[in-house]
Design a protein around this motif. Sequence first.
Motif, PDB file in Angstrom:
ATOM      1  N   ARG A 297       0.812  -1.225   0.000  1.00 49.01           N
ATOM      2  CA  ARG A 297       0.000   0.000   0.000  1.00 49.01           C
ATOM      3  C   ARG A 297       0.841   1.268   0.000  1.00 49.01           C
ATOM      4  O   ARG A 297       0.330   2.371  -0.267  1.00 49.01           O
ATOM      5  CB  ARG A 297      -0.951   0.005   1.191  1.00 49.01           C
ATOM      6  CG  ARG A 297      -0.290   0.017   2.546  1.00 49.01           C
ATOM      7  CD  ARG A 297      -1.303   0.245   3.677  1.00 49.01           C
ATOM      8  NE  ARG A 297      -2.321  -0.787   3.738  1.00 49.01           N
ATOM      9  CZ  ARG A 297      -3.581  -0.609   3.378  1.00 49.01           C
ATOM     10  NH1 ARG A 297      -3.970   0.550   2.899  1.00 49.01           N
ATOM     11  NH2 ARG A 297      -4.452  -1.583   3.481  1.00 49.01           N
ATOM     12  N   ASP A 298       2.139   1.150   0.271  1.00 47.48           N
ATOM     13  CA  ASP A 298       3.024   2.314   0.250  1.00 47.48           C
ATOM     14  C   ASP A 298       3.654   2.560  -1.117  1.00 47.48           C
ATOM     15  O   ASP A 298       4.361   3.553  -1.308  1.00 47.48           O
ATOM     16  CB  ASP A 298       4.135   2.154   1.291  1.00 47.48           C
ATOM     17  CG  ASP A 298       3.599   2.155   2.722  1.00 47.48           C
ATOM     18  OD1 ASP A 298       2.650   2.915   2.989  1.00 47.48           O
ATOM     19  OD2 ASP A 298       4.121   1.391   3.553  1.00 47.48           O
TER      20      ASP A 298
ATOM     21  N   GLY B  63      -8.073  -0.165  -2.911  1.00 45.47           N
ATOM     22  CA  GLY B  63      -9.391  -0.596  -2.479  1.00 45.47           C
ATOM     23  C   GLY B  63      -9.664  -2.062  -2.653  1.00 45.47           C
ATOM     24  O   GLY B  63     -10.640  -2.580  -2.102  1.00 45.47           O
ATOM     25  N   ASP B  64      -8.826  -2.760  -3.414  1.00 46.41           N
ATOM     26  CA  ASP B  64      -9.060  -4.186  -3.589  1.00 46.41           C
ATOM     27  C   ASP B  64      -8.903  -4.894  -2.240  1.00 46.41           C
ATOM     28  O   ASP B  64      -7.890  -4.704  -1.552  1.00 46.41           O
ATOM     29  CB  ASP B  64      -8.076  -4.777  -4.608  1.00 46.41           C
ATOM     30  CG  ASP B  64      -8.460  -6.177  -5.040  1.00 46.41           C
ATOM     31  OD1 ASP B  64      -9.014  -6.337  -6.134  1.00 46.41           O
ATOM     32  OD2 ASP B  64      -8.210  -7.126  -4.258  1.00 46.41           O
ATOM     33  N   PRO B  65      -9.882  -5.712  -1.847  1.00 46.71           N
ATOM     34  CA  PRO B  65      -9.860  -6.283  -0.498  1.00 46.71           C
ATOM     35  C   PRO B  65      -8.806  -7.347  -0.273  1.00 46.71           C
ATOM     36  O   PRO B  65      -8.511  -7.675   0.884  1.00 46.71           O
ATOM     37  CB  PRO B  65     -11.273  -6.881  -0.352  1.00 46.71           C
ATOM     38  CG  PRO B  65     -11.704  -7.179  -1.753  1.00 46.71           C
ATOM     39  CD  PRO B  65     -11.116  -6.087  -2.579  1.00 46.71           C
ATOM     40  N   LEU B  66      -8.222  -7.890  -1.335  1.00 42.04           N
ATOM     41  CA  LEU B  66      -7.263  -8.982  -1.173  1.00 42.04           C
ATOM     42  C   LEU B  66      -5.828  -8.597  -1.515  1.00 42.04           C
ATOM     43  O   LEU B  66      -4.891  -9.261  -1.082  1.00 42.04           O
ATOM     44  CB  LEU B  66      -7.681 -10.189  -2.020  1.00 42.04           C
ATOM     45  CG  LEU B  66      -9.025 -10.831  -1.666  1.00 42.04           C
ATOM     46  CD1 LEU B  66      -9.264 -12.075  -2.503  1.00 42.04           C
ATOM     47  CD2 LEU B  66      -9.096 -11.182  -0.190  1.00 42.04           C
ATOM     48  N   GLY B  67      -5.639  -7.554  -2.299  1.00 36.39           N
ATOM     49  CA  GLY B  67      -4.292  -7.200  -2.721  1.00 36.39           C
ATOM     50  C   GLY B  67      -3.516  -6.351  -1.734  1.00 36.39           C
ATOM     51  O   GLY B  67      -2.295  -6.410  -1.672  1.00 36.39           O
TER      52      GLY B  67
ATOM     53  N   GLY C 139      -6.253 -11.904 -11.083  1.00 34.11           N
ATOM     54  CA  GLY C 139      -7.047 -11.483  -9.937  1.00 34.11           C
ATOM     55  C   GLY C 139      -7.543 -10.054  -9.987  1.00 34.11           C
ATOM     56  O   GLY C 139      -6.948  -9.182 -10.616  1.00 34.11           O
ATOM     57  N   GLY C 140      -8.644  -9.821  -9.272  1.00 37.41           N
ATOM     58  CA  GLY C 140      -9.270  -8.507  -9.157  1.00 37.41           C
ATOM     59  C   GLY C 140     -10.618  -8.700  -8.485  1.00 37.41           C
ATOM     60  O   GLY C 140     -11.446  -9.439  -8.998  1.00 37.41           O
ATOM     61  N   TYR C 141     -10.864  -8.028  -7.343  1.00 38.97           N
ATOM     62  CA  TYR C 141     -11.977  -8.432  -6.491  1.00 38.97           C
ATOM     63  C   TYR C 141     -12.860  -7.274  -6.037  1.00 38.97           C
ATOM     64  O   TYR C 141     -13.397  -7.293  -4.941  1.00 38.97           O
ATOM     65  CB  TYR C 141     -11.419  -9.199  -5.279  1.00 38.97           C
ATOM     66  CG  TYR C 141     -10.503 -10.320  -5.712  1.00 38.97           C
ATOM     67  CD1 TYR C 141     -11.008 -11.530  -6.166  1.00 38.97           C
ATOM     68  CD2 TYR C 141      -9.114 -10.144  -5.718  1.00 38.97           C
ATOM     69  CE1 TYR C 141     -10.168 -12.546  -6.593  1.00 38.97           C
ATOM     70  CE2 TYR C 141      -8.266 -11.157  -6.138  1.00 38.97           C
ATOM     71  CZ  TYR C 141      -8.802 -12.352  -6.580  1.00 38.97           C
ATOM     72  OH  TYR C 141      -7.969 -13.346  -7.019  1.00 38.97           O
ATOM     73  N   GLN C 142     -13.009  -6.285  -6.902  1.00 39.67           N
ATOM     74  CA  GLN C 142     -13.954  -5.205  -6.617  1.00 39.67           C
ATOM     75  C   GLN C 142     -14.522  -4.694  -7.940  1.00 39.67           C
ATOM     76  O   GLN C 142     -13.922  -4.888  -9.003  1.00 39.67           O
ATOM     77  CB  GLN C 142     -13.281  -4.069  -5.835  1.00 39.67           C
ATOM     78  CG  GLN C 142     -12.113  -3.438  -6.567  1.00 39.67           C
ATOM     79  CD  GLN C 142     -11.446  -2.332  -5.785  1.00 39.67           C
ATOM     80  OE1 GLN C 142     -12.005  -1.801  -4.830  1.00 39.67           O
ATOM     81  NE2 GLN C 142     -10.242  -1.952  -6.187  1.00 39.67           N
TER      82      GLN C 142
END
Length: 245
Positions: free
Chosen positions: A151-152, A188-192, A225-228
């Motif tokens: 996230r940084d 914002g992706d909940p898994l990445g 992958g991609g979850y939003q």
Amino acid sequence: MSRWYLLKICYSAYASTLIELPVFFLPGAFLRSCLLDSMLLATSGSIYAAKLALEKGWAINLSGGYHHASLNSGGGFCIYPDITLVVNYLKRCCNLRRILIVDLDAHQGNGYERDFLHDSSVYIIDFYNSYIYPGDHEAEQAIDCFEHVDRDTTDEQYIKILQRDLEKHIKDDMEFIIYNAGTDIMAGDPLGNCCISAAGIQRRDEVVFKWASHKKIPILMLLSGGYQKENTFAIGESILQLITT
């Protein structure tokens, strides 16, 4: 209780562990028709798209990229090892000797990495968040170029590192690129657990395709992958940009 009934229960239970959803109570036939058949078609699509990329220079499968699946096991929503199967198809049926995998999904591509641990003809660049699933340290030994992303990591940092690594690691003897273009690095992706913007996703895809074009190497893009919901729009805009520029 019959042996056949027990097998059906085990079949659904095993699939449940692979996709990490509670589907163990579903009949095997229902599970296959609603889930497994579509994944199998997507896997076939990856192989067909690889053939198309050899003919046209590039191709995109709007699914696939099941990078946690190996020839021996699955996991992390991945059942069929389409990336390994594509590599094997290219090597055995198309006589390619040097294949590059560029995996930019937020998760480590441990499935195919396990399959190619001792295969120097497959070169692997893998950017991922090493703090999250799967943490497969044995599979890491197959990676030729690793970069940690979290996230940084800003768009600017990400693109700069990607440009540098592609310039350094794409060699003239490489004959095909499999690009695993997961969008779970998006904010914002909940898994990445990463923070790349939609514009950063588009820029990332553009950079990889431009390097493939510059080196005249056929490229296959898999969405992975991609979850939003926001990922869908980013993917669509990126693909439109790729095919119109």
